[in-house]
Design an enzyme around this catalytic site. Sequence first.
Site, mmCIF file in Angstrom:
data_model
loop_
_atom_site.group_PDB
_atom_site.id
_atom_site.type_symbol
_atom_site.label_atom_id
_atom_site.label_comp_id
_atom_site.label_asym_id
_atom_site.label_seq_id
_atom_site.Cartn_x
_atom_site.Cartn_y
_atom_site.Cartn_z
ATOM 1 N N THR A 13 -11.731 -4.446 7.342
ATOM 2 C CA THR A 13 -12.293 -3.157 7.250
ATOM 3 C C THR A 13 -12.137 -2.888 4.921
ATOM 4 O O THR A 13 -10.664 -2.594 4.560
ATOM 5 C CB THR A 13 -12.170 -1.950 8.264
ATOM 6 O OG1 THR A 13 -11.732 -2.184 8.916
ATOM 7 C CG2 THR A 13 -12.812 -0.648 6.875
ATOM 8 N N LYS B 255 -19.786 -0.671 8.505
ATOM 9 C CA LYS B 255 -18.493 0.043 9.674
ATOM 10 C C LYS B 255 -18.216 1.340 8.982
ATOM 11 O O LYS B 255 -17.524 2.279 9.841
ATOM 12 C CB LYS B 255 -17.605 -0.996 8.732
ATOM 13 C CG LYS B 255 -15.947 -0.371 9.364
ATOM 14 C CD LYS B 255 -15.490 -0.755 10.408
ATOM 15 C CE LYS B 255 -13.890 0.348 10.510
ATOM 16 N NZ LYS B 255 -13.638 -0.904 12.239
ATOM 17 N N LYS C 163 -7.459 5.234 4.289
ATOM 18 C CA LYS C 163 -7.884 3.595 3.821
ATOM 19 C C LYS C 163 -9.631 4.274 4.104
ATOM 20 O O LYS C 163 -10.439 3.857 2.723
ATOM 21 C CB LYS C 163 -7.511 3.380 4.186
ATOM 22 C CG LYS C 163 -8.363 1.481 3.323
ATOM 23 C CD LYS C 163 -8.000 0.157 3.779
ATOM 24 C CE LYS C 163 -8.394 -0.147 5.226
ATOM 25 N NZ LYS C 163 -8.831 -1.265 5.987
HETATM 26 P P1 NAP Z 1 -2.183 -5.004 11.010
HETATM 27 O O1 NAP Z 1 -1.459 -5.510 11.952
HETATM 28 O O2 NAP Z 1 -1.063 -4.484 9.984
HETATM 29 O O3 NAP Z 1 -1.789 -6.262 10.378
HETATM 30 C C1 NAP Z 1 -2.940 -7.378 9.048
HETATM 31 C C2 NAP Z 1 -2.407 -8.150 8.372
HETATM 32 O O4 NAP Z 1 -2.362 -8.537 7.509
HETATM 33 C C3 NAP Z 1 -1.385 -9.441 8.613
HETATM 34 O O5 NAP Z 1 -0.785 -9.590 9.406
HETATM 35 C C4 NAP Z 1 -0.068 -8.882 7.536
HETATM 36 O O6 NAP Z 1 1.233 -9.103 6.997
HETATM 37 C C5 NAP Z 1 -1.418 -9.381 6.908
HETATM 38 N N1 NAP Z 1 -1.403 -8.780 5.188
HETATM 39 C C6 NAP Z 1 -1.647 -7.365 4.958
HETATM 40 N N2 NAP Z 1 -1.631 -7.506 3.703
HETATM 41 C C7 NAP Z 1 -1.512 -9.735 3.097
HETATM 42 C C8 NAP Z 1 -1.584 -10.036 1.444
HETATM 43 N N3 NAP Z 1 -1.320 -9.213 0.495
HETATM 44 N N4 NAP Z 1 -1.496 -10.992 1.714
HETATM 45 C C9 NAP Z 1 -1.164 -11.893 3.019
HETATM 46 N N5 NAP Z 1 -1.524 -11.030 3.860
HETATM 47 C C10 NAP Z 1 -2.033 -10.087 4.209
HETATM 48 O O7 NAP Z 1 -3.597 -4.421 10.616
HETATM 49 P P2 NAP Z 1 -4.420 -4.440 11.580
HETATM 50 O O8 NAP Z 1 -4.913 -3.412 12.606
HETATM 51 O O9 NAP Z 1 -4.549 -6.148 12.525
HETATM 52 O O10 NAP Z 1 -5.774 -4.320 10.649
HETATM 53 C C11 NAP Z 1 -6.582 -5.078 9.956
HETATM 54 C C12 NAP Z 1 -7.656 -4.973 9.424
HETATM 55 O O11 NAP Z 1 -8.429 -4.792 11.078
HETATM 56 C C13 NAP Z 1 -7.489 -3.834 8.693
HETATM 57 O O12 NAP Z 1 -8.148 -4.001 7.393
HETATM 58 C C14 NAP Z 1 -8.023 -2.795 9.378
HETATM 59 O O13 NAP Z 1 -8.322 -1.219 9.032
HETATM 60 C C15 NAP Z 1 -9.017 -3.324 10.693
HETATM 61 N N6 NAP Z 1 -9.367 -2.711 11.812
HETATM 62 C C16 NAP Z 1 -8.255 -2.758 11.853
HETATM 63 C C17 NAP Z 1 -8.152 -1.592 14.486
HETATM 64 C C18 NAP Z 1 -7.225 -1.519 14.649
HETATM 65 O O14 NAP Z 1 -7.092 -0.555 15.499
HETATM 66 N N7 NAP Z 1 -5.997 -1.939 14.240
HETATM 67 C C19 NAP Z 1 -9.045 -1.383 14.211
HETATM 68 C C20 NAP Z 1 -10.486 -1.819 13.289
HETATM 69 C C21 NAP Z 1 -10.315 -1.868 11.926
HETATM 70 P P3 NAP Z 1 2.764 -9.107 7.856
HETATM 71 O O15 NAP Z 1 2.339 -9.409 9.135
HETATM 72 O O16 NAP Z 1 3.347 -9.886 6.498
HETATM 73 O O17 NAP Z 1 2.427 -7.714 7.579
#
Ligand code: NAP
Length: 294
Positions: A102, A177, A245
């Site tokens: 997102t 979104k 965010k």
């Molecule tokens: P998350 O569990 O924190 O995972 C984020 C991933 O991105 C991790 O693999 C992290 O690596 C990687 N990452 C972050 N910054 C990075 C960088 N600079 N370089 C390389 N890798 C990087 O987050 P998530 O919940 O999966 O969410 C991911 C996205 O989906 C976000 O934009 C969020 O807003 C969106 N989203 C989430 C949900 C939800 O319910 N969680 C629902 C809808 C949308 P590491 O493992 O090393 O930290």
Amino acid sequence: MSEVKPMKVAFIGLGVMGYPMAGYLAKAGHKVTVYNRTRSKAEKWIKEFNGELAITPAAAAENKDVVFACVGNDDDLRQVTTGEQGAFSTMSEQSIFVDHTTTSATVATELANIAASKHIGFIDAPVSGGQAGAENGALTVMIGASEDNYEKVTHLVSCYAKMHKRLGPVGYGQLTKMVNQICIAGVVQGLSEALHFAQQSGLDGEAVVEVISKGAAQSWQMENRASTMLNNEFDFGFAVDWMRKDLGIVLDEARNNGSHLPLTALVDQFYSQVQHNGGGRFDTSSLITLLNKD
Ligand code: NAP
């Protein structure tokens, strides 16, 4: 029955969302190479799904038909695409980058232009449905892309989506979104106030919800969160830090397009208060804690 041809794909970012999404691609028979900044998560994924591990986004993206990403925010996405060892440095001409992060619509357009200069396709494809949606392969995916590029990835996105739709050119997935998040912010605040009022009135909250969830007040938030809100449980998915965010992105975009979002701006401030109180990792239904505290 026509068989789907396995494709060579990469997935960058094996977080809460990306890990199961990449898993569904592997389970569908595609050849998946994964990259994750914290390598242990990628190693765990490989053990579970039998793909290949890459140690940089560039290495993951080399010689792939489609490269997926699901990272944190705009800057994270820039880093894994155009940064040092970013995916764009090795992607083949005519390959496609699908971004499930997102982000702002601005970064989607910016990266699509850079991709186009390298003859790479770009699709913004943010998701809704949370951790459960990702784990059950039942996400909703909002897509901004050319019709051609969308057609080329629909069978891949279907591996983990119950609904996906192209809303317009690049950027329109992110704009959709934002509409989704505006809806959620208002509904959760309304539900919080309603449950707070019920409790203050001495009503049985569960019984109230049982009745009114069958009428016009019904919502996904009511069906899925009212009970946990009444029990002061806030560990059910999308975190307040992520929501802030997203609402920041929404309010920036509203300044650009001239829309008036007084309720969204107010709810963003309420979420800021939840963060200040230490609830950044609570789920978004924790707005009710601001009402119930005395
Ligand atoms: P998350 O569990 O924190 O995972 C984020 C991933 O991105 C991790 O693999 C992290 O690596 C990687 N990452 C972050 N910054 C990075 C960088 N600079 N370089 C390389 N890798 C990087 O987050 P998530 O919940 O999966 O969410 C991911 C996205 O989906 C976000 O934009 C969020 O807003 C969106 N989203 C989430 C949900 C939800 O319910 N969680 C629902 C809808 C949308 P590491 O493992 O090393 O930290």
